[in-house]
Write an enzyme that holds these catalytic residues in place. Structure first.
Site, PDB file in Angstrom:
ATOM      1  N   THR A 256      44.678  18.102  77.852  1.00  9.62           N
ATOM      2  CA  THR A 256      45.760  17.531  77.047  1.00  9.62           C
ATOM      3  C   THR A 256      45.103  16.635  75.997  1.00  9.62           C
ATOM      4  O   THR A 256      44.463  15.644  76.355  1.00  9.62           O
ATOM      5  CB  THR A 256      46.706  16.697  77.922  1.00  9.62           C
ATOM      6  OG1 THR A 256      47.224  17.529  78.953  1.00  9.62           O
ATOM      7  CG2 THR A 256      47.860  16.151  77.089  1.00  9.62           C
TER       8      THR A 256
ATOM      9  N   LYS B 291      53.553  20.459  74.909  1.00  5.60           N
ATOM     10  CA  LYS B 291      53.226  19.590  76.050  1.00  5.60           C
ATOM     11  C   LYS B 291      53.700  18.148  75.801  1.00  5.60           C
ATOM     12  O   LYS B 291      54.348  17.543  76.659  1.00  5.60           O
ATOM     13  CB  LYS B 291      51.711  19.630  76.270  1.00  5.60           C
ATOM     14  CG  LYS B 291      51.148  18.548  77.156  1.00  5.60           C
ATOM     15  CD  LYS B 291      51.153  18.921  78.598  1.00  5.60           C
ATOM     16  CE  LYS B 291      50.664  17.762  79.457  1.00  5.60           C
ATOM     17  NZ  LYS B 291      50.715  18.064  80.869  1.00  5.60           N
TER      18      LYS B 291
ATOM     19  N   LYS C 203      49.078   8.164  78.692  1.00  9.87           N
ATOM     20  CA  LYS C 203      48.227   8.950  77.786  1.00  9.87           C
ATOM     21  C   LYS C 203      49.079   9.942  76.982  1.00  9.87           C
ATOM     22  O   LYS C 203      48.974  10.021  75.761  1.00  9.87           O
ATOM     23  CB  LYS C 203      47.171   9.716  78.601  1.00  9.87           C
ATOM     24  CG  LYS C 203      46.386  10.711  77.756  1.00  9.87           C
ATOM     25  CD  LYS C 203      45.508  11.649  78.572  1.00  9.87           C
ATOM     26  CE  LYS C 203      44.957  12.746  77.654  1.00  9.87           C
ATOM     27  NZ  LYS C 203      44.084  13.696  78.319  1.00  9.87           N
TER      28      LYS C 203
END
Ligand code: NAD
Length: 289
Positions: free
Chosen positions: A86, A161, A236
């Site tokens: 990611t 995402k 994050k």
């Protein structure tokens, strides 16, 4: 296929193990991790020699860019660079452009499903990149996961995402603050769940990952908020969503508020290392001030 796997931590280790168990020829490289039974190379470039596909599963975009600079020249034209980390959309697009300029296929394919999904081969992949590279990587997605959605050109996997996880962060906070309010109004948590989980306030956070212990399906709340999906990782992903929103001039006030709350929770309170649903005890212990 001959596969190089760079980044063999909590996620990459079991993903590589599943590819090996399915009969692929896997060579790994990691700065520290040494998974049992996996052939390791001395460098990322050495792992990539002769590989059909190089998979990366790394902590962030800066490290991805460093590793990509090393492995792109080591791969043969026609090979696919498949990043499952990611990372920020800009890093994903920059790495894909460099890979394509070297004659490689390039895919950004972040995952959802966590460590359990990596171990069980049940991850969901959100994939950006060209259709030909996607078709070549599809058999690997089928081993490591249960679903792979082609979301469009490079960077769109990361875009999917962070948009998904921005919704998740916001709905988890909304669910937790509603439970804390219900407590203070004297509404039983089970009754709250029974109503909301079948009403218009329902969401994955309520129905599948209920933050209240002993209510709904088993979740990290039933294990003293041991992750699961750590609040640190949610922070994050929320930060990546706000970085992308800045770059795209998108107005995301709830995404920003969720980022600010998880930052306080992780950095100033006791949230680091706890599941992201531990927002519920955080709210329960507070008043309005
Ligand atoms: P991790 O920290 O367990 O693993 C990362 C690995 O990368 C480590 O073993 C580290 O030694 C290695 N590494 C770092 N720099 C390197 C380099 N230059 N060369 C080679 N190896 C290097 O992290 P993780 O939990 O496996 O997560 C990996 C990625 O997956 C992250 O981008 C994370 O956001 C994403 N992700 C994690 C989860 C989860 O639940 N853990 C869920 C979805 C997505």
């Amino acid at each position: 296929m001959k596969i190089a796997f760079i980044g063999l931590g909590n996620m990459g280790g079991p993903m590589a193990a599943n590819l090996m168990a399915a009969g692929h020829d896997v060579t790994g490289f990691d700065l520290t991790a040494r998974p049992d039974g996996l052939r390791m190379a001395d460098s990322a470039a050495a792992a990539c020699a002769g590989a059909d596909v190089a998979i990366t599963m790394l902590p962030n975009g800066t490290i991805l860019r460093q590793v990509a600079a090393e492995v792109i020249p080591a791969l043969t034209a026609g090979a696919v660079l498949l990043d499952c980390s990611t990372v920020d959309v800009d890093s994903a697009r920059a790495v894909a452009a460099d890979a394509q300029a070297a004659g490689l296929g390039a895919l950004d394919a972040p995952v959802s499903g966590g460590i359990g999904g990596a171990q069980g081969g049940t991850l969901t992949f959100m994939v950006g990149g060209d259709a030909d590279a996607f078709a070549r990587a599809k058999p690997l997605f089928d081993i490591m996961g249960q679903k792979a959605v082609h979301c469009g050109p490079s960077g769109n996997g990361q875009a999917a995402k962070i948009c998904n996880n921005m919704i998740l962060g916001v709905t988890m906070i909304a669910t937790c603050e509603a439970f804390a309010l219900a407590d203070k109004l004297g509404l039983d948590r089970q009754a709250m769940f029974d109503v909301v989980s079948t009403s218009s306030g329902s969401s994955w956070s309520m129905n599948a990952y209920c933050p209240a212990p002993g209510v709904g399906p088993t979740s990290p709340a039933d294990n003293d908020y041991t992750p699961g999906f750590a609040a640190d990782l949610m922070l994050k992903d929320l930060r990546l969503s706000q970085q992308a929103a800045e770059g795209a001039d998108a107005d995301t006030p709830l995404g920003q508020a969720a980022t600010d709350l998880y930052r306080r929770f992780v950095e100033d309170e006791d949230g680091a290392g706890r599941d992201f649903s531990a927002m519920l005890p955080r709210f329960s212990g507070r008043g309005r001030a």
